[in-house]
Design a protein around this motif. Structure first.
Motif, PDB file in Angstrom:
ATOM      1  N   ILE A 138      24.924 -17.270 -38.087  1.00 21.44           N
ATOM      2  CA  ILE A 138      24.426 -16.087 -37.382  1.00 21.44           C
ATOM      3  C   ILE A 138      24.772 -14.829 -38.180  1.00 21.44           C
ATOM      4  O   ILE A 138      23.942 -13.933 -38.345  1.00 21.44           O
ATOM      5  CB  ILE A 138      25.003 -16.018 -35.951  1.00 21.44           C
ATOM      6  CG1 ILE A 138      24.407 -17.144 -35.088  1.00 21.44           C
ATOM      7  CG2 ILE A 138      24.741 -14.657 -35.313  1.00 21.44           C
ATOM      8  CD1 ILE A 138      25.108 -17.333 -33.751  1.00 21.44           C
ATOM      9  N   VAL A 183      17.850 -16.932 -37.354  1.00 21.86           N
ATOM     10  CA  VAL A 183      18.299 -15.585 -36.995  1.00 21.86           C
ATOM     11  C   VAL A 183      17.676 -14.534 -37.904  1.00 21.86           C
ATOM     12  O   VAL A 183      17.385 -13.425 -37.466  1.00 21.86           O
ATOM     13  CB  VAL A 183      19.840 -15.509 -37.053  1.00 21.86           C
ATOM     14  CG1 VAL A 183      20.336 -14.100 -36.812  1.00 21.86           C
ATOM     15  CG2 VAL A 183      20.451 -16.460 -36.038  1.00 21.86           C
ATOM     16  N   LEU A 228      22.034 -12.344 -39.697  1.00 16.20           N
ATOM     17  CA  LEU A 228      21.982 -10.943 -39.257  1.00 16.20           C
ATOM     18  C   LEU A 228      22.174  -9.973 -40.412  1.00 16.20           C
ATOM     19  O   LEU A 228      21.700  -8.844 -40.364  1.00 16.20           O
ATOM     20  CB  LEU A 228      23.060 -10.676 -38.200  1.00 16.20           C
ATOM     21  CG  LEU A 228      22.757 -11.083 -36.772  1.00 16.20           C
ATOM     22  CD1 LEU A 228      23.984 -10.903 -35.893  1.00 16.20           C
ATOM     23  CD2 LEU A 228      21.587 -10.300 -36.222  1.00 16.20           C
TER      24      LEU A 228
END
Length: 164
Positions: A54, A2, A58
């Protein structure tokens, strides 16, 4: 997986937005960990860890992008060092808080099956506290301001004077 996508995304839109979205995923993952029990199914842990991954992905690249974009090139080393130092300080502080909670709830004993209920209770307390901290982090990330490429333009280079 990610983090590279988040890094490219933070070049196109405000890094604080992408980083705040990452903090939101992280808060959700920590919230889901509050409900851990001795009988929690493995699929719950896998899904929770994916959400946390994730969230971390991020947050990390866009946050670093925002930090490094806010300083003059000559201060990149200092900014990078401070970023790493603050990250490690946060990790040490959170580990210290978790250990303090374990010490208060469980006490100075070896964690054997008879102490599993207290261990799980201490996990509930720790993840509840860390979820609250993460929610505060979302707001801190959102209010830090928009990227300003000229925020450091008034700092004169070594040996030069600013003429107004």
């Amino acid at each position: 997986m990610v983090s590279p996508i988040a890094g490219r995304l933070s070049d196109k839109i405000e890094p604080r937005i992408v980083a705040s979205a990452g903090m939101t995923f992280t808060a959700l993952g920590l919230f889901l960990l509050i409900f851990l029990k001795e009988t929690t199914p493995i699929w719950h842990l896998i899904i929770t860890l994916i959400i946390l991954g994730i969230g971390f992905g991020l947050f990390s690249s866009p946050n670093t992008n925002a930090i490094m974009s806010s300083v003059d090139k000559r201060f990149y080393g200092v900014a990078s060092g401070m970023n790493g130092t603050m990250r490690l300080l946060g990790q040490m502080l959170s580990m210290g808080i978790a250990m303090m909670i374990f010490a208060i709830v469980i006490g100075p004993v070896e964690i054997t099956p008879e102490y599993y209920p207290q261990f799980v209770l201490s996990l509930h307390y720790a993840f509840t506290l860390f979820t609250a901290f993460c929610i505060l982090g979302i707001f801190a990330s959102l209010v830090r301001g928009k990227r300003s490429p000229v925020a450091h333009a008034s700092i004169p280079e070594k040996g030069k004077k600013i003429i107004h």
